[in-house]
Design an enzyme around this catalytic site. Structure first.
Site, PDB file in Angstrom:
ATOM      1  N   SER A  65       0.804  -1.212   0.000  1.00  0.00           N
ATOM      2  CA  SER A  65       0.000   0.000   0.000  1.00  0.00           C
ATOM      3  C   SER A  65       0.849   1.280   0.000  1.00  0.00           C
ATOM      4  CB  SER A  65      -0.933  -0.060   1.210  1.00  0.00           C
ATOM      5  OG  SER A  65      -1.818   0.998   1.213  1.00  0.00           O
ATOM      6  N   GLU A 371     -13.015   6.044   6.214  1.00  0.00           N
ATOM      7  CA  GLU A 371     -12.081   6.533   7.214  1.00  0.00           C
ATOM      8  C   GLU A 371     -11.632   7.913   6.746  1.00  0.00           C
ATOM      9  OE1 GLU A 371      -9.799   3.006   9.392  1.00  0.00           O
ATOM     10  OE2 GLU A 371      -9.062   3.310   7.370  1.00  0.00           O
ATOM     11  N   ASN A 373      -8.844   8.987   6.401  1.00  0.00           N
ATOM     12  CA  ASN A 373      -7.679   8.890   5.520  1.00  0.00           C
ATOM     13  C   ASN A 373      -8.021   8.513   4.070  1.00  0.00           C
ATOM     14  OD1 ASN A 373      -8.122   6.114   5.524  1.00  0.00           O
ATOM     15  ND2 ASN A 373      -6.530   5.669   7.010  1.00  0.00           N
ATOM     16  N   ARG A 498      -4.759   5.806  20.882  1.00  0.00           N
ATOM     17  CA  ARG A 498      -4.901   4.373  20.604  1.00  0.00           C
ATOM     18  C   ARG A 498      -3.554   3.808  20.140  1.00  0.00           C
ATOM     19  NH1 ARG A 498      -4.930   4.165  15.064  1.00  0.00           N
ATOM     20  NH2 ARG A 498      -5.377   1.944  15.036  1.00  0.00           N
ATOM     21  N   PRO A 499      -3.326   2.533  20.454  1.00  0.00           N
ATOM     22  CA  PRO A 499      -2.090   1.931  19.953  1.00  0.00           C
ATOM     23  C   PRO A 499      -2.241   1.705  18.457  1.00  0.00           C
ATOM     24  CG  PRO A 499      -3.394   0.299  21.160  1.00  0.00           C
ATOM     25  CD  PRO A 499      -4.141   1.587  21.252  1.00  0.00           C
ATOM     26  N   SER A 500      -1.216   2.051  17.673  1.00  0.00           N
ATOM     27  CA  SER A 500      -1.290   1.823  16.230  1.00  0.00           C
ATOM     28  C   SER A 500      -1.319   0.334  15.939  1.00  0.00           C
ATOM     29  CB  SER A 500      -0.071   2.459  15.566  1.00  0.00           C
ATOM     30  OG  SER A 500       0.167   1.846  14.329  1.00  0.00           O
ATOM     31  N   GLY A 501      -2.010  -0.036  14.869  1.00  0.00           N
ATOM     32  CA  GLY A 501      -2.018  -1.429  14.436  1.00  0.00           C
ATOM     33  C   GLY A 501      -0.958  -1.700  13.380  1.00  0.00           C
ATOM     34  N   THR A 502      -0.256  -0.674  12.953  1.00  0.00           N
ATOM     35  CA  THR A 502       0.712  -0.865  11.871  1.00  0.00           C
ATOM     36  C   THR A 502       2.110  -0.364  12.204  1.00  0.00           C
ATOM     37  OG1 THR A 502       0.254   1.285  10.884  1.00  0.00           O
ATOM     38  CG2 THR A 502      -1.118  -0.534  10.141  1.00  0.00           C
TER      39      THR A 502
HETATM   40  C1  16G Z   1      -4.423   0.017   7.777  1.00  0.00           C
HETATM   41  C2  16G Z   1      -5.882  -0.028   7.440  1.00  0.00           C
HETATM   42  C3  16G Z   1      -6.473   1.355   7.473  1.00  0.00           C
HETATM   43  C4  16G Z   1      -6.217   2.011   8.800  1.00  0.00           C
HETATM   44  C5  16G Z   1      -4.740   1.983   9.136  1.00  0.00           C
HETATM   45  C6  16G Z   1      -4.542   2.431  10.564  1.00  0.00           C
HETATM   46  C7  16G Z   1      -7.083  -1.426   5.866  1.00  0.00           C
HETATM   47  C8  16G Z   1      -7.202  -1.884   4.440  1.00  0.00           C
HETATM   48  N1  16G Z   1      -6.102  -0.584   6.121  1.00  0.00           N
HETATM   49  O1  16G Z   1      -3.693   0.690   6.798  1.00  0.00           O
HETATM   50  O2  16G Z   1      -7.837   1.218   7.256  1.00  0.00           O
HETATM   51  O3  16G Z   1      -6.648   3.338   8.793  1.00  0.00           O
HETATM   52  O4  16G Z   1      -4.259   0.657   9.029  1.00  0.00           O
HETATM   53  O5  16G Z   1      -3.209   2.387  10.900  1.00  0.00           O
HETATM   54  O6  16G Z   1      -7.831  -1.832   6.730  1.00  0.00           O
HETATM   55  P1  16G Z   1      -2.750   2.575  12.396  1.00  0.00           P
HETATM   56  O7  16G Z   1      -3.364   1.482  13.204  1.00  0.00           O
HETATM   57  O8  16G Z   1      -1.258   2.517  12.325  1.00  0.00           O
HETATM   58  O9  16G Z   1      -3.229   3.925  12.834  1.00  0.00           O
HETATM   59 MG    MG Z   2      -3.792   1.099   0.400  1.00  0.00          MG
END
Ligand code: 16G
Ligand code: MG
Length: 544
Positions: A65, A371, A373, A498-502
């Site tokens: 992405s 979202e 974003n 919030r804790p980031s998921g990425t």
């Molecule tokens: C991912 C998610 C996106 C979300 C982002 C949050 C999908 C396809 N992508 O990129 O929707 O906004 O994670 O990231 O679900 P964060 O948890 O680091 O804030």
């Molecule tokens: Mg993408």
């Protein structure tokens, strides 16, 4: 069994580095491309099992992405084109992290727990983005599929939403559309041209749109599609991948985070511009005003435009269908206010991540989800689609039927499987054309509250536990109380963490009546997180 021997043998060509531990994150695995070969092979295996289990075609998309070019990743797609069900995300992580000698045990464990019949046929669709690592990584996926005796179809270079679309078409026996890239262009372009063909006197300026392709797959696909839609839309494409680097100083994420236009784009005053992300499942719009100020129209503005349009059409068509907008905590407070108080539509808030929004949107006749974003789409229930179709086929009054025809074409233009930058762009362009609206008029529907996002490094972000769709924290103790008292100091203020998921960080969001207040609140909340949730390194620096 012979199949298992094949798996063991082929796995030796895609060995797992010992000790490497990766998680299926919010939207799949994502990491430096060099760490992912074994993950891809194993996701080929898992997709094959999922296909045997569901007796349907499954998708595997190789992409990272909006991440930098050096990264890559993989997303799994379930039968109706939606993201893979969370229970299987757990299997994905288990399979990915099993050491080489434990791979068969991990595989057999899934087979047993899910009661999978290995004799069942399996079909897997594979796609990839334009990263240099994507070719060999998608080959690893294909190897995984064949190791378990599955059939695969390699779509090669496609956007993420295109692959979601193919999977849905295939599993609905073509009812959703034809499972080819050409079929996708035909369905969307026909709907778009029908929506815009009756709009009188559109000037070339009105038909013109500047598109930033993020130097990625979206640019390639826009080029392919251009010929199909040029009667209704004239595109100037920048960052088309011929010169610049993927996602570097361009793309939807850059524009949203930096709140500025991509570096190499030529935008005239008042001109409509949009940016895709690296796999074209996100879009944001923007323009620059006469004073040279940059204006961003994010997912909230897009949701407002689309839901307002749909609501008006429902009224004109005399259709009593329940419409709702699904947002996350990141939605600007002004958008929520406008939707609830002025538009009188139902608004729901879910946790961050497309799968949560998608799920919530399924509960309504028409669920518009975005979202902030720029990830989002619209879902129509079967009942809603049928009611619209009945009206199109009927001989009711002209006004009602014309509104139903517009609704019908809108349904066809939307990629209901997942957010899709190309489809979203076309629906936005169609709405602006039909309503005779400029981008400035769209922007003026409501005014965003100033806001600020910050990140805080803590030693373990899992100490932060949230509730109420991530709008409040339940741990660590004292944090929510601290946030509440800070928020009280400012007008029209709101803040959450919030804790980031990425990423390995805690995210802080604050909004308030003025930019100064939003910045100050974000600073103070960051400090509270740092102190109460085990911050590491220096205290967060105050923004100037
Ligand atoms: C991912 C998610 C996106 C979300 C982002 C949050 C999908 C396809 N992508 O990129 O929707 O906004 O994670 O990231 O679900 P964060 O948890 O680091 O804030
Ligand atoms: Mg993408």
């Amino acid at each position: 069994m012979a199949q298992f021997q094949e798996v063991t043998q082929k796995s030796m060509q895609h060995p797992k580095p010992k000790g490497l531990d990766l998680q299926y994150g919010t939207a799949g695995f994502r990491d430096n491309a060099q760490h992912l070969d074994h993950i891809m092979f194993r996701m080929g295996l898992l997709a094959t099992l999922r296909s045997k289990k569901t007796k349907a075609t499954i998708g595997v998309m190789v992409t990272a992405s909006h991440n930098p070019e050096e990264d890559n990743g993989v997303k799994l797609i379930d039968p109706m084109g939606e993201m893979v069900t969370p229970a299987w995300e757990v299997y994905a992580t288990q399979l990915a992290n099993a050491e080489e000698e434990d791979l068969l045990t991990a595989l057999k464990d899934i087979i047993e727990r899910e009661g999978i019949n290995l004799a069942e046929e399996a079909n897997v669709f594979v796609g990839k983005d334009t990263r240099s690592s994507s070719a060999s990584l998608s080959q690893a996926v294909l190897d995984g599929v064949s190791a378990l005796g599955g059939h695969s179809k390699d779509y090669g270079l496609v956007t993420t939403p295109q692959l979601h679309y193919m999977v849905c078409c295939q599993n609905t026996q073509g009812r959703y559309g034809e499972a080819t890239v050409e079929g996708y262009y035909n369905k969307l372009s026909q709907a778009f041209l029908q929506l815009t063909s009756d709009v009188p006197n559109r000037t070339d300026d009105q038909k013109h749109l500047v598109v930033d392709g993020a130097n990625g797959i979206g640019a390639l696909k826009i080029r392919e599609m251009e010929g199909h839609i040029k009667k209704g839309l004239q595109i100037s494409l920048f960052n088309d991948g011929t010169g610049g680097k993927l996602n570097y100083q361009c793309g939807a994420d850059f524009v949203k985070v930096q709140q500025k236009a991509p570096a190499d784009i030529k935008m005239n005053v008042g001109e409509r511009c949009c940016s895709f992300d690296g796999d074209a499942d996100r879009i944001v719009y923007y323009y620059s005003d006469t004073e040279g100020r940059f204006h961003l129209l994010d997912g909230d503005k897009i949701a407002t435009l689309i839901s307002t349009f749909l609501k008006e059409l429902l009224t004109q068509a005399g259709l009593n269908l329940k419409i709702a907008v699904v947002q996350t905590a990141y939605a600007n407070g002004s958008s929520t206010h406008y939707l609830e108080d002025t538009m009188k539509v139902i608004v729901r808030c879910t946790k961050t991540g497309v799968k949560h929004l998608h799920h919530a949107a399924q509960e309504f006749d028409i669920g518009v989800y975005f979202e902030a974003n720029g990830h989002g789409t619209v879902l129509f229930s079967k009942a809603a689609e049928e009611k619209i179709q009945q009206l199109v086929d009927s001989s009711s009054s002209d006004e009602r039927r014309s509104a139903a025809i517009l609704l019908h074409n809108t349904v066809n233009l939307i990629n209901q499987t997942v957010g899709d930058a190309i489809s979203d762009m076309l629906i936005i362009e169609a709405i602006l054309a039909i309503k005779g609206m400029t981008v400035q008029q769209w922007d003026a529907i409501y005014t965003d509250l100033p806001n600020r996002q910050l990140k805080v490094k803590v030693s373990d972000r899992r100490v932060i536990d949230t509730t109420d769709a991530e709008r409040r924290t339940v741990s660590p103790a004292g944090l929510q109380g601290a946030i509440d008292s800070l928020v009280k100091k400012y007008r029209k203020a709101r803040s959450f963490v919030r804790p980031s998921g990425t990423e390995d960080v805690v995210r802080v969001y604050a909004e308030a009546e003025t930019q100064e207040s939003a910045d100050a609140l974000a600073n103070e909340v960051s400090l509270a997180v740092y102190r109460l949730a085990g911050g590491v390194g220096d205290e967060p620096k105050l923004l100037q």
